[in-house]
Every structure is written in structure tokens, then in C-alpha cells.
Scaffold this active site. Structure first.
Site, PDB file in Angstrom:
ATOM      1  N   ASP A  30      52.512  32.992  41.275  1.00 14.47           N
ATOM      2  CA  ASP A  30      51.320  33.512  40.367  1.00 14.47           C
ATOM      3  C   ASP A  30      50.491  34.822  40.990  1.00 14.47           C
ATOM      4  O   ASP A  30      50.045  35.669  40.605  1.00 14.47           O
ATOM      5  CB  ASP A  30      51.027  32.633  40.126  1.00 14.47           C
ATOM      6  N   THR A  60      47.015  29.766  49.627  1.00 17.24           N
ATOM      7  CA  THR A  60      47.025  31.817  49.093  1.00 17.24           C
ATOM      8  C   THR A  60      45.280  32.098  49.450  1.00 17.24           C
ATOM      9  O   THR A  60      44.136  30.806  49.325  1.00 17.24           O
ATOM     10  CB  THR A  60      46.858  31.135  47.382  1.00 17.24           C
TER      11      THR A  60
END
Length: 347
Positions: free
Chosen positions: A227, A196
Site C-alpha cells: 500500500d 514501513t
């Protein structure tokens, strides 16, 4: 009476400045995980150069007096456009050989947020997440609906082939072979749950913003969403704290990690370094997860905890110099004493 009139006159002319204006700060990450120390010099140079550019371009927004959200989206766009990171151009492949990208942004001052998940054709998902926040009544849009909204908003759409890189494709092939042999993913690049990218910024008005963007996990199935686009899990900001996570998303969701760090800071008064370390290096590993995060408070204090071999991370502040670190033995601001509280009001 005279002094009062003089103050008003000077203020009208702009002579009275905000003597205690906040010093802008920008923090970024490009993923945590199995980061080999045998990375080729060319690859390491490219990664450090991309992160430096992201910091410089984002910080230029802050120096120009722009809001924190401008710095965040500018920095993340640079990383999304670079194939060395698992976001945008460098996104990993799903089990079905597609790229499914997620992103989120949040404005700490207003608690407005926007996120997108499972998009295939959006060149810069972080810009679409911002458009959701600013131009819709919703917080999260997914899949085809998110892309229809992108078209309405003039967000750039590209052919899915744009996202394909040979390195990511070969990672998927290794994973598929191991799936067929019912073996665990042995290759660290294939097995990792990381990659990420994210940014957190503090602007001259003392306002915080944060953003996160990801291509998810190699070989993910069934429309899995991690998430990153879930407000409170991988992305969260309020008036005192901003957090972007990178790691095994299922554990960040279960702990509502980004929100928990910020609650420790804003409600319990914990220093941001301690709050972030408690969640990232204690709570998440105790459940079997791992990863890292960047965290920034409204006094400009930075935390960069991670419990993996390394985390691509960088920061730029009062010195105007872009600092980039990768490995666990490189210094970062997490080890510095907290900065004193700043005030953004004139006296």
C-alpha cells in the site's frame, strides 16, 4: 487614511507579521507490528535515537520556514539510512533474495503526488518519489524505468549489496525453511507485514505533506507491491489531512485507508483521532488485517492509532521537543483534546 497608510508602510518593512501563523508540526512512524518488550537496551536506544534525529532534522526545515514536503523527505531519509527500519538500508529480502523498495510522497495543498515501486538500487526511494512528483508528468514509476529516471535526475544509486543486513538475510532464511516445510511463518519478525516508515508535516503556511517508504514484506514474491506507494491506500494528503500507514498492505489497499481517513476529516468533519481510529482499529481488523498509521490535520491535531503490540512513533511541535514512543502503554498526542483551528492569514 493615516492608519491605512501606516499599515501599508509597516507591512512593507515587514513589521506586520502573520499574527496567527500556523505552528509547525512533524509526526513520524517507523513501523507497527510485533514489537517485543524484550528488545535489547542497545537496540531500543538506537531506534529511539534515530527517530529523535529524524524529528529534529525534519523540524529544523519547518523552523527555517521550509515547506512541509522538505520536512517529510528529510525525516524519512534519516530513517531510510538507518538499518533498524524496514526501508532503504534496512529493507527486508524478497523470496528471490533481493531488496525491492517502494515509496510515495504527496503535497496536500496541490494534491500533487509521486511514487516509486520495486526499485533495487535507489539509496533513498523517498527522494526519487519526490522527483517523480516534481520533475515528471507522472505519479508512479516502477522497477527499471524508475531507476532510469533516477539516473537522469541525479538521485543516488548504489550497489544492491548496500541494502544487505545480516539480520534481514537471516529472517529470509527462516521464511524459506518454513516455506519448504509448508509451515506458517512462526517467527514474528519473519511473519510480520510491517516495518514501513513515514512522516507527515504541517508547515508555517498551514500546508500539509506526507511520505511513506518501505522494503515491503519478507519473502514476498512475484513483484508484490503493498500500500505504501499507492496514493490513497498507504499515503494520502489534502488541505485538511495527511496520513501515512504501516501494516498489512493488502487491507490498506482494499479499504483505501489513508484516503478514507482524510475524507472523514475533510468531508464529514470528524476529529482526526476518531476518523483514524475508525479505519485503523475497526474497519481494517474487521476484515482480518492489522497495523497502524499516523495522521495529522491542518490544525496540528495528531492521531497515532495501531492495533498491534506497538508502533515506533514520534512527534514534535510547538515545544520544539522530540517525543518518541514505542509500546502501547506510552502516551502520545492521540489522547489529547483537539487543538483549536489555526489561521495562517495576517490581520
Amino acid at each position: 487614511m493615516k492608519s491605512s497608510c501606516l499599515f501599508v508602510a509597516l507591512a512593507a518593512l515587514g513589521v506586520i507579521a502573520a499574527a496567527h501563523a500556523t505552528t509547525p508540526v512533524l509526526v513520524i512512524h517507523g513501523g507497527a507490528g510485533v514489537i517485543r518488550r524484550d528488545m535489547t537496551p542497545a537496540r531500543e536506544k538506537a531506534v529511539r535515537a534515530a527517530m529523535t534525529k529524524a524529528l529534529q532534522d525534519g523540524y529544523a526545515q519547518l523552523k527555517a520556514g521550509k515547506p512541509a514536503i522538505d520536512a517529510v523527505t528529510t525525516a524519512i531519509t534519516v530513517l531510510e539510512d538507518d538499518p533498524n527500519f524496514n526501508a532503504g538500508k534496512g529493507s527486508v529480502f524478497t523470496h528471490d533474495g533481493k531488496n525491492e523498495m517502494d515509496a510515495a510522497v504527496m503535497d496536500g495543498d496541490t494534491l500533487r503526488a509521486g511514487s516509486v515501486a520495486g526499485v533495487h538500487r535507489v539509496k533513498n526511494p523517498i527522494l526519487l518519489a519526490r522527483a517523480v512528483m516534481e520533475h515528471s508528468q507522472h505519479v508512479m514509476l516502477v522497477g527499471d524505468g524508475a531507476e532510469a529516471f533516477a539516473k537522469e535526475q541525479g538521485i543516488a544509486l548504489v550497489d544492491p549489496a548496500y541494502f544487505r543486513t545480516d539480520e534481514r538475510w537471516q529472517q529470509l532464511q527462516k521464511a524459506l525453511k518454513e516455506d519448504a516445510e509448508k509451515k506458517p511463518h512462526a517467527d514474528p519478525d519473519t511473519a510480520r507485514h510491517f516495518g514501513t516508515v513515514g512522516a507527515a508535516a504541517l508547515d508555517s503556511e498551514g500546508h500539509l505533506a506526507v511520505g511513506t517508504s518501505t522494503g515491503g514484506m519478507t519473502d514476498k514474491r512475484w513483484g508484490r507491491v503493498g500500500d505504501s506507494p499507492i496514493i490513497g491506500a498507504g499515503t494520502y494528503a489534502n488541505a485538511q489531512c495527511a496520513v501515512s500507514g504501516t501494516g498489512w498492505g493488502e487491507f490498506y489497499m482494499r479499504t483505501v485507508a489513508a484516503h478514507e481517513i482524510c475524507m472523514k476529516v475533510s468531508m464529514l468533519g470528524e476529529p482526526i483521532q476518531r476518523a483514524a481510529a475508525e479505519v485503523i482499529n475497526q474497519e481494517i481488523p474487521s476484515m482480518g488485517g492489522n497495523g497502524g498509521a499516523i495522521a495529522l490535520d491542518n490544525n496540528g491535531n495528531i492521531a497515532m492509532p495501531f492495533n498491534t503490540d506497538g508502533m515506533f512513533r514520534g512527534w514534535i511541535g510547538a515545544d520544539g521537543v522530540a517525543h518518541v514512543a514505542i509500546y502501547d502503554n506510552e502516551p502520545d498526542p492521540s489522547n489529547q483534546p483537539p487543538a483549536p483551528a489555526q489561521s495562517s492569514s495576517a490581520e
